[in-house]
Design a protein around this motif. Structure first.
Motif, PDB file in Angstrom:
ATOM      1  N   ARG A   1      10.839  28.865 -37.536  1.00 30.94           N
ATOM      2  CA  ARG A   1      12.169  28.461 -37.085  1.00 30.94           C
ATOM      3  C   ARG A   1      12.115  27.837 -35.854  1.00 30.94           C
ATOM      4  N   GLU A   2      11.338  28.644 -34.856  1.00 30.19           N
ATOM      5  CA  GLU A   2      11.049  27.823 -33.549  1.00 30.19           C
ATOM      6  C   GLU A   2      10.494  26.668 -33.670  1.00 30.19           C
TER       7      GLU A   2
ATOM      8  N   LEU B   1      13.136  24.024 -34.289  1.00 31.44           N
ATOM      9  CA  LEU B   1      14.052  23.730 -33.410  1.00 31.44           C
ATOM     10  C   LEU B   1      13.258  23.106 -32.329  1.00 31.44           C
TER      11      LEU B   1
ATOM     12  N   ASP C   1      14.401  19.316 -30.880  1.00 35.66           N
ATOM     13  CA  ASP C   1      14.445  18.894 -29.505  1.00 35.66           C
ATOM     14  C   ASP C   1      13.954  17.840 -29.090  1.00 35.66           C
TER      15      ASP C   1
END
Length: 279
Positions: A271-272, A275, A279
């Motif tokens: 998930r990180e 994300l 970005d």
């Protein structure tokens, strides 16, 4: 000067909430943690309403005190009045506070009902407070009791928080309505999660119920909020809100085991990465 400073900090509270880290304390933040449940959202709205009521009252009382100090001190008013009653004034200072309380009560009672009335839940979790750790059970998933202890400072891994991270966290699917049953095995504890707007006493021999619905995936931290003994400050709560697939895999791996932790760690890392790419 102190009053003006306090007033400025109060006004900054709402603004600084936007810079807080979801689910955990933020250094220098003055506001609430960002709300991630319907209950917390409504609590924050109620708090904002109270600010508009409390600040004018504070300013009015402070101005009235200053006026009395300046206008009616011994030097400015050497001959004091002999009057002891003013019917109109007494009616006003009785009626106005009553009206203010009515205004506060109108949104507060529905909020209390919203917190207390548990909607149809997707599943139930039972949390039990011990001196000084928590245990969790998932009766609907046939998950037996597993224990959740704080990670000692010397054992912290990268990304874990001092006095907040635990060895075996609570895991829920984001968007699911969870019925939480809270009890204790020894003394009174309290299951408190600021980002959820949830705070429920854990009382020996009694089961209290509340609910939450986490709207955003992430990791959220809380603590026991009842003075329960010498290690009261060291029985934190850690909740991972994940996808339904990750939750099912966690249940299949056996909560309270390193295998289950590995499932959640892998999901969190993926998930990180997603994300970071966005970005």
């Amino acid at each position: 000067m102190r009053f003006l400073t306090a007033l400025a900090l109060t006004w900054m509270t709402a603004a600084t909430g936007a810079f807080a880290t979801p689910g955990q304390p933020t250094d220098g933040n003055l506001g609430f943690q960002p709300a991630v449940t319907p209950i917390a959202n409504r609590i924050h709205e109620f708090h904002d309403l109270l600010l508009w009521i409390i600040i004018p009252i504070t300013l009015f009382v402070m101005g009235l005190l200053l006026w009395v100090i300046i206008r009616y001190n011994r030097k400015a008013n050497p001959t004091p009045s002999k009057n002891s009653h003013n019917t109109l004034l007494e009616v006003v200072w009785t009626a106005v506070p009553i009206l203010i309380l009515v205004v506060i009560a109108i949104p507060s009672f529905p909020l209390l009902y919203f917190q207390d009335e548990i909607p149809e839940a997707d599943f139930t979790i039972k949390a039990t407070g011990y001196q000084w750790y928590w245990s969790y059970e998932y009766p609907d998933q046939e998950v037996p009791e597993f224990f959740s202890n704080m990670v000692a400072e010397e054992d912290l891994q990268e990304g874990q928080l001092r006095n907040l991270s635990v060895d075996y966290p609570l895991v829920v699917p984001a968007g699911a309505t969870v019925r939480l049953q809270v009890t204790a095995a020894d003394v009174i504890h309290n299951w408190a999660m600021p980002a959820f707007g949830t705070k429920m006493d854990a009382i020996p021999g009694r089961i209290n119920e509340t609910w939450f619905q986490v709207e955003e995936e992430g990791i959220y931290y809380g603590q026991c909020s009842e003075l329960c003994g010498i290690r009261h400050a060291f029985m934190p709560i850690e909740v991972h809100a994940v996808s339904q697939d990750a939750f099912d895999a966690w249940v299949e791996a056996g909560p309270g085991t390193d295998e289950a932790n590995a499932v959640i760690a892998e999901y969190s890392a993926a998930r990180e990465t997603r994300l970071a790419q966005l970005d």
